[in-house]
Design a protein around this motif. Structure first.
Motif, PDB file in Angstrom:
ATOM      1  N   LEU A 208     132.991  38.077 158.630  1.00  0.00           N
ATOM      2  CA  LEU A 208     133.154  38.092 157.173  1.00  0.00           C
ATOM      3  C   LEU A 208     132.428  36.907 156.544  1.00  0.00           C
ATOM      4  N   ALA A 209     132.514  35.768 157.203  1.00  0.00           N
ATOM      5  CA  ALA A 209     131.929  34.552 156.633  1.00  0.00           C
ATOM      6  C   ALA A 209     130.404  34.578 156.658  1.00  0.00           C
ATOM      7  N   LYS A 210     129.828  35.249 157.663  1.00  0.00           N
ATOM      8  CA  LYS A 210     128.373  35.157 157.875  1.00  0.00           C
ATOM      9  C   LYS A 210     127.579  36.324 157.283  1.00  0.00           C
ATOM     10  N   SER A 211     128.248  37.445 157.011  1.00  0.00           N
ATOM     11  CA  SER A 211     127.481  38.662 156.726  1.00  0.00           C
ATOM     12  C   SER A 211     127.101  38.808 155.255  1.00  0.00           C
ATOM     13  N   ASP A 212     125.873  39.263 155.031  1.00  0.00           N
ATOM     14  CA  ASP A 212     125.434  39.634 153.684  1.00  0.00           C
ATOM     15  C   ASP A 212     125.888  41.054 153.358  1.00  0.00           C
ATOM     16  N   PHE A 213     126.008  41.875 154.390  1.00  0.00           N
ATOM     17  CA  PHE A 213     126.501  43.244 154.243  1.00  0.00           C
ATOM     18  C   PHE A 213     127.610  43.445 155.260  1.00  0.00           C
TER      19      PHE A 213
ATOM     20  N   LEU B 297     117.624  42.507 139.356  1.00  0.00           N
ATOM     21  CA  LEU B 297     117.354  41.858 140.635  1.00  0.00           C
ATOM     22  C   LEU B 297     118.496  42.146 141.605  1.00  0.00           C
ATOM     23  N   GLY B 298     118.135  42.388 142.841  1.00  0.00           N
ATOM     24  CA  GLY B 298     119.151  42.700 143.844  1.00  0.00           C
ATOM     25  C   GLY B 298     119.027  41.841 145.084  1.00  0.00           C
ATOM     26  N   ALA B 299     119.616  42.335 146.158  1.00  0.00           N
ATOM     27  CA  ALA B 299     119.674  41.574 147.403  1.00  0.00           C
ATOM     28  C   ALA B 299     118.609  42.062 148.383  1.00  0.00           C
ATOM     29  N   SER B 300     118.109  41.160 149.223  1.00  0.00           N
ATOM     30  CA  SER B 300     117.179  41.553 150.286  1.00  0.00           C
ATOM     31  C   SER B 300     117.952  42.214 151.413  1.00  0.00           C
ATOM     32  N   VAL B 301     117.347  43.233 151.978  1.00  0.00           N
ATOM     33  CA  VAL B 301     117.947  43.874 153.146  1.00  0.00           C
ATOM     34  C   VAL B 301     117.249  43.362 154.406  1.00  0.00           C
ATOM     35  N   ALA B 302     115.936  43.454 154.442  1.00  0.00           N
ATOM     36  CA  ALA B 302     115.190  42.997 155.619  1.00  0.00           C
ATOM     37  C   ALA B 302     115.515  41.534 155.891  1.00  0.00           C
ATOM     38  N   GLY B 303     115.852  41.263 157.137  1.00  0.00           N
ATOM     39  CA  GLY B 303     116.119  39.884 157.529  1.00  0.00           C
ATOM     40  C   GLY B 303     117.524  39.381 157.220  1.00  0.00           C
ATOM     41  N   ALA B 304     118.305  40.155 156.492  1.00  0.00           N
ATOM     42  CA  ALA B 304     119.664  39.721 156.149  1.00  0.00           C
ATOM     43  C   ALA B 304     120.600  39.923 157.344  1.00  0.00           C
ATOM     44  N   THR B 305     121.846  39.463 157.189  1.00  0.00           N
ATOM     45  CA  THR B 305     122.838  39.629 158.257  1.00  0.00           C
ATOM     46  C   THR B 305     123.788  40.765 157.905  1.00  0.00           C
ATOM     47  N   ILE B 306     123.968  41.667 158.859  1.00  0.00           N
ATOM     48  CA  ILE B 306     124.895  42.780 158.662  1.00  0.00           C
ATOM     49  C   ILE B 306     126.081  42.601 159.609  1.00  0.00           C
ATOM     50  N   GLY B 307     127.283  42.842 159.105  1.00  0.00           N
ATOM     51  CA  GLY B 307     128.493  42.789 159.931  1.00  0.00           C
ATOM     52  C   GLY B 307     129.090  44.177 160.041  1.00  0.00           C
ATOM     53  N   ILE B 308     129.189  44.663 161.260  1.00  0.00           N
ATOM     54  CA  ILE B 308     129.661  46.029 161.484  1.00  0.00           C
ATOM     55  C   ILE B 308     131.097  45.957 162.012  1.00  0.00           C
TER      56      ILE B 308
END
Ligand code: GLV
Ligand code: GLV
Length: 336
Positions: free
Chosen positions: A204-209, A146-157
């Motif tokens: 950093l605190a909010k991102s899933d990626f 099982l892994g992580a969802s990408v769609a709808g997640a939060t990305i930090g660039i």
């Protein structure tokens, strides 16, 4: 080309795609270093003696000693890469030597790779392949891999230049919430991609990626360390396709080993190549590929052409199409 015109001398520190070399041929006598590995420093110092142009790679440390070994004939340093932290730019500028790079043409290739790493880490593709080949696939498992969802997640660039923005475009297609941090906000690019500027801490605190696209500098050196990694979510995934030295490898090992963060995917390491006895290589929750961000056929060919164009312009005493230190053109002419 006038047959009486003396040919310039050029040293190329590795075999680059032929389109680049072909373009240089009418202008210069080219010596190419044919090894798979970069020329050792002592050989480099010898090879550059009396050259007019140097075409180099990110694996070649180009310092004042190399420039002095080349001597006053050296008219241009052309880097086959966008990043140029291997070159002592201020020493080049002091000597009036323009330095070129290859921005733009590797933006999408690098963002594609970063995206591939993001997806591969989220869905544990590399682990799953190892699992299959090891004969562990016995049945369809309700809880297997099982892994992580990408769609709808939060990305930090982190670093919102060309490549960071290209990542935001990809993230938008996956309906992600997009946060970015940079030394300076870029409201226009942010509006185009729906990205939101935040402090690094909040990102950093909010991102899933968290995906790194900043230059290597004093500020970004070991920007990811024990303290900053601890600010990330325990489920977070870190992707680095920028420069290895931005992430402290010992801190990353501790974070991945102790569940401070969930997963990482690296295209760049400190040092490079990664030593085969690095403890990082023992971790299942880490993907490492060998600095292949720009490694698409099209991107590398365009880089070769651009590096050639910069080199040729420098040889002819014209302004480089892509110059890192344009200050050389506003200074009193330092050389004949
Ligand atoms: C690759 O890392 C580049 O800087 O072009
Ligand atoms: C490199 O092309 C960057 O500005 O991110």
């Amino acid at each position: 080309m006038n047959p009486n015109q003396p040919l310039f001398k050029v040293f190329v520190t590795r075999r680059i795609p032929e389109v680049g070399l072909k373009r240089i041929e009418p202008y210069a006598q080219i010596e190419v270093w044919e090894d798979e590995l970069p020329p050792p420093k002592d050989i480099l110092l010898e090879k550059v003696r009396g050259i007019d142009g140097l075409l180099c790679l990110l694996t070649d440390p180009i310092d004042a000693a190399v420039m002095d070994a080349a001597g006053p004939s050296l008219k241009v340093i052309s880097q086959y890469a966008v990043g140029y932290d291997n070159i002592d730019i201020s020493s080049a500028t002091r000597r009036g030597i323009p330095v070129g790079n290859t921005p733009g043409v590797l933006t999408d290739a690098t963002a594609d790779l970063a995206w591939a790493l993001l997806m591969a880490a989220a869905r544990r593709i590399v682990e799953a392949d190892r699992y299959t080949r090891a004969g562990k696939w016995k049945t369809w498992g309700p809880q297997t891999l099982l892994g992580a969802s990408v769609a709808g997640a939060t990305i930090g660039i982190v670093g919102f230049g060309r490549i960071g923005q290209a990542m935001a475009k990809r993230a938008r297609g996956f309906d992600m919430r997009i946060l970015y941090h940079d030394l300076r906000p870029n409201p226009q690019a942010a509006a185009e991609t729906g990205a939101q500027f935040t402090s690094l801490d909040l990102l950093l605190a909010k991102s899933d990626f968290v995906t790194i696209h900043t230059w290597l500098s004093e500020e970004s050196h070991h920007l990811f360390n024990d303290e900053t990694l601890r600010k990330m979510k325990p489920t977070a995934i870190l992707i680095n396709t920028a420069r290895g030295q931005i992430v402290d490898p010992d801190a990353l090992y501790r974070a991945l080993k102790n569940g401070v963060i969930a997963y990482a995917a690296l295209d760049v390491t400190e040092p490079e190549p990664i030593p085969m006895d690095s403890p990082l290589l023992q971790l299942e929750n880490l993907i490492i590929v060998p600095h292949i961000g720009s490694a698409s056929v099209a991107s590398r060919s365009r880089m070769a052409e651009m590096a050639a164009e910069n080199l040729i312009a420098g040889l002819k005493g014209e302004e480089l199409p892509n110059c890192i230190n344009p200050q050389v053109y506003s200074r009193p002419k330092a050389r004949p």
